[in-house]
Design a protein around this motif. Structure first.
Motif, PDB file in Angstrom:
ATOM      1  N   CYS A 198       0.847  -1.181   0.000  1.00 49.13           N
ATOM      2  CA  CYS A 198       0.000   0.000   0.000  1.00 49.13           C
ATOM      3  C   CYS A 198       0.894   1.246   0.000  1.00 49.13           C
ATOM      4  CB  CYS A 198      -0.932  -0.020   1.223  1.00 49.13           C
ATOM      5  SG  CYS A 198      -0.053  -0.101   2.798  1.00 49.13           S
ATOM      6  N   PRO A 199       0.269   2.427  -0.258  1.00 48.34           N
ATOM      7  CA  PRO A 199      -1.169   2.634  -0.456  1.00 48.34           C
ATOM      8  C   PRO A 199      -1.582   2.428  -1.917  1.00 48.34           C
ATOM      9  CG  PRO A 199      -0.043   4.732  -0.494  1.00 48.34           C
ATOM     10  CD  PRO A 199       1.017   3.696  -0.193  1.00 48.34           C
ATOM     11  N   ASP A 200      -2.902   2.390  -2.140  1.00 44.45           N
ATOM     12  CA  ASP A 200      -3.486   2.359  -3.482  1.00 44.45           C
ATOM     13  C   ASP A 200      -2.961   1.192  -4.309  1.00 44.45           C
ATOM     14  OD1 ASP A 200      -5.524   3.580  -4.805  1.00 44.45           O
ATOM     15  OD2 ASP A 200      -4.427   5.395  -5.305  1.00 44.45           O
ATOM     16  N   GLU A 201      -2.989   0.021  -3.691  1.00 46.03           N
ATOM     17  CA  GLU A 201      -2.399  -1.174  -4.309  1.00 46.03           C
ATOM     18  C   GLU A 201      -2.895  -1.427  -5.716  1.00 46.03           C
ATOM     19  OE1 GLU A 201      -3.135  -5.752  -4.779  1.00 46.03           O
ATOM     20  OE2 GLU A 201      -4.531  -4.274  -3.970  1.00 46.03           O
ATOM     21  N   LEU A 202      -4.186  -1.417  -5.933  1.00 43.32           N
ATOM     22  CA  LEU A 202      -4.727  -1.804  -7.232  1.00 43.32           C
ATOM     23  C   LEU A 202      -4.414  -0.763  -8.307  1.00 43.32           C
ATOM     24  CD1 LEU A 202      -6.225  -4.099  -8.522  1.00 43.32           C
ATOM     25  CD2 LEU A 202      -8.384  -2.975  -7.985  1.00 43.32           C
ATOM     26  N   ILE A 203      -4.537   0.512  -7.977  1.00 45.50           N
ATOM     27  CA  ILE A 203      -4.258   1.562  -8.965  1.00 45.50           C
ATOM     28  C   ILE A 203      -2.787   1.550  -9.361  1.00 45.50           C
ATOM     29  CG2 ILE A 203      -4.354   4.035  -9.433  1.00 45.50           C
ATOM     30  CD1 ILE A 203      -7.061   2.559  -9.155  1.00 45.50           C
ATOM     31  N   ASN A 239       2.508  10.218  -4.093  1.00 44.86           N
ATOM     32  CA  ASN A 239       1.841  11.065  -5.069  1.00 44.86           C
ATOM     33  C   ASN A 239       1.724  10.261  -6.355  1.00 44.86           C
ATOM     34  OD1 ASN A 239       1.292  13.018  -7.130  1.00 44.86           O
ATOM     35  ND2 ASN A 239       1.959  14.624  -5.727  1.00 44.86           N
ATOM     36  N   ILE A 240       0.555   9.670  -6.561  1.00 43.15           N
ATOM     37  CA  ILE A 240       0.344   8.765  -7.699  1.00 43.15           C
ATOM     38  C   ILE A 240      -0.233   9.577  -8.852  1.00 43.15           C
ATOM     39  CG2 ILE A 240      -0.801   6.660  -8.467  1.00 43.15           C
ATOM     40  CD1 ILE A 240      -0.884   5.930  -5.403  1.00 43.15           C
ATOM     41  N   ALA A 241       0.633   9.914  -9.788  1.00 43.27           N
ATOM     42  CA  ALA A 241       0.256  10.784 -10.896  1.00 43.27           C
ATOM     43  C   ALA A 241      -0.783  10.109 -11.788  1.00 43.27           C
ATOM     44  CB  ALA A 241       1.488  11.149 -11.708  1.00 43.27           C
ATOM     45  N   PRO A 242      -1.627  10.913 -12.434  1.00 39.73           N
ATOM     46  CA  PRO A 242      -2.666  10.349 -13.316  1.00 39.73           C
ATOM     47  C   PRO A 242      -2.062   9.520 -14.440  1.00 39.73           C
ATOM     48  CG  PRO A 242      -3.047  12.681 -12.928  1.00 39.73           C
ATOM     49  CD  PRO A 242      -1.697  12.378 -12.371  1.00 39.73           C
ATOM     50  N   ASP A 265     -12.429   8.857 -14.206  1.00 39.32           N
ATOM     51  CA  ASP A 265     -13.199   8.571 -12.990  1.00 39.32           C
ATOM     52  C   ASP A 265     -12.263   8.237 -11.829  1.00 39.32           C
ATOM     53  OD1 ASP A 265     -15.584   8.950 -14.356  1.00 39.32           O
ATOM     54  OD2 ASP A 265     -15.772   6.817 -14.884  1.00 39.32           O
ATOM     55  N   THR A 266     -11.108   7.691 -12.150  1.00 38.03           N
ATOM     56  CA  THR A 266     -10.116   7.350 -11.129  1.00 38.03           C
ATOM     57  C   THR A 266      -9.255   8.553 -10.777  1.00 38.03           C
ATOM     58  OG1 THR A 266     -10.055   5.044 -11.906  1.00 38.03           O
ATOM     59  CG2 THR A 266      -8.187   5.804 -10.587  1.00 38.03           C
ATOM     60  N   PHE A 267      -9.028   9.407 -11.758  1.00 32.43           N
ATOM     61  CA  PHE A 267      -8.231  10.621 -11.556  1.00 32.43           C
ATOM     62  C   PHE A 267      -9.061  11.841 -11.952  1.00 32.43           C
ATOM     63  CE2 PHE A 267      -5.146   7.237 -12.358  1.00 32.43           C
ATOM     64  CZ  PHE A 267      -4.259   7.403 -11.298  1.00 32.43           C
ATOM     65  N   PRO A 268     -10.067  12.187 -11.133  1.00 31.27           N
ATOM     66  CA  PRO A 268     -10.927  13.331 -11.463  1.00 31.27           C
ATOM     67  C   PRO A 268     -10.119  14.620 -11.640  1.00 31.27           C
ATOM     68  CG  PRO A 268     -11.830  12.082  -9.618  1.00 31.27           C
ATOM     69  CD  PRO A 268     -10.441  11.572  -9.860  1.00 31.27           C
ATOM     70  N   MET A 269     -10.491  15.375 -12.652  1.00 33.99           N
ATOM     71  CA  MET A 269      -9.834  16.653 -12.955  1.00 33.99           C
ATOM     72  C   MET A 269      -8.334  16.466 -13.188  1.00 33.99           C
ATOM     73  SD  MET A 269     -11.789  19.136 -10.224  1.00 33.99           S
ATOM     74  CE  MET A 269     -10.987  20.609 -10.871  1.00 33.99           C
TER      75      MET A 269
END
Length: 346
Positions: free
Chosen positions: A231-236, A266-269, A325-329
């Motif tokens: 982690c964090p955000d394992e799947l993404i 900081n997981i960039a789009p 939808d995963t990275f709004p804006m």
């Protein structure tokens, strides 16, 4: 330049073999062979949230986890441990500044990311004109060449290679270290033959799939992580690995997700293409054995949760086909520490 036990190490024909001869010589070096044997004798550390919280107080045991094709450089004043696992034909590369304790860990999965990846790792490890000693550990990869003739499958974006995947990757890492002006002291070389055993079916598989570094002491141990600690955000972050193969911005680079100075992720789009969505749809119709053959460079050596992780990844893509939808804006997904040393989304 490479050092072993304080002595410059070289192979007579290293330049012509693109690092291959040096790899073979390092495997035969008695000092590294002894270190590898000692490494084999250390119990594997199973890193899990439940285990760690039983023996720690809040703000202790802060860990940074590195996925495939990622790297992270950590400050020992902020992070206690840094590690990675799930490596079969991949190699975990550790570089630590002996003076400052700054430690960088990369999960290398291809020779194509080694040159730029090494530069990324060194950026925050050393000052431009410093002569700091750098300790190096390599763990992962195995003698997979003999398996290639027995499988027709391939990992996304790659093809089966008669000389295997692990050896060319190790050779490229060693060549890049040799050609760099910095001095690298190799302390652990637990790769290829040093990291190979046979499973119950007689197939060569890795002895260890990952490692954990104690940033205060620099000690390295074999390790595995459960889903709660990847982690964090394992799947993404898993999806970003797949999406990066089609993104020219990441060509030849390691994925940068961890911010050293702030101890934040900081997981960039990243976007996923229609082609990747088509792959997702196709894979979800396959059997478990077919997923192993089509999605892995080493189907005989993967961990028990490999297929489940692949299904979760592609299922997410099919249910979230629009990356916005995963990275709004078009904003990054940012995570900071909570009071227990874990992660919460900002």
């Amino acid at each position: 330049m490479i050092y072993v036990d304080g002595v410059p190490f070289s192979s007579k024909s290293a330049s012509s073999s693109q690092g291959g001869d040096t790899v073979l010589a390092l495997l035969e070096n008695p000092i590294l062979a002894s270190a590898s044997a000692s490494f084999n004798g250390i119990s594997v550390h199973n890193y899990s949230v439940s285990q760690e919280t039983e023996s720690r107080t809040p703000s202790q045991q802060k860990c940074v986890y590195v996925f495939q094709r990622e790297y992270a450089t950590v400050d020992p004043a902020l992070v206690d441990f840094v590690g990675t696992d799930e490596a079969t034909t991949c190699v975990a590369l550790v570089i630590r500044n002996r003076r400052s304790g700054m430690t960088s860990v990369a999960h290398m999965d291809s020779p194509k990311v080694v040159d730029i990846g090494l530069k990324q790792m060194l950026t925050l490890l050393v000052d431009k004109d410093s002569h700091d000693e750098l300790d190096v550990h390599l763990v992962g990869g195995f003698d997979d060449a003999s398996n290639q003739k027995n499988i027709s499958g391939k990992k996304r974006g790659t093809i089966a290679k008669p000389d295997g995947y692990s050896f060319p990757l190790c050779a490229k890492i060693i060549l890049s270290l040799q050609q760099n002006r910095r001095s690298f002291n190799i302390l652990t070389f637990h790769v290829l033959g040093n990291n190979t055993r046979c499973n119950a079916d007689g197939h060569p598989v890795p002895i260890f799939h990952g490692l954990l570094v104690d940033t205060s002491s620099g000690s390295v141990m074999a390790a595995t992580f459960d889903r709660s600690t990847r982690c964090p955000d394992e799947l993404i972050r898993r999806i970003r690995v797949s999406a990066s193969f089609e993104d020219p911005r990441w060509k030849g680079k390691l994925l940068d997700t961890y911010h050293t100075q702030t101890d934040r992720f900081n997981i960039a789009p990243c976007s996923w293409s229609n082609h990747l969505l088509h792959i997702a749809s196709s894979v979800m119709n396959l059997s478990d054995s077919e997923i192993l053959l089509s999605c892995s460079t080493s189907p005989f050596a993967e961990s028990p949760d490999f297929v489940d992780n692949e299904r979760r990844l592609f299922n997410y893509l099919l249910h979230s086909p629009d990356w916005k939808d995963t990275f709004p804006m078009n904003q990054s997904r940012v995570y900071k520490r909570n009071s227990d040393g874990g992660w919460i989304r900002c």
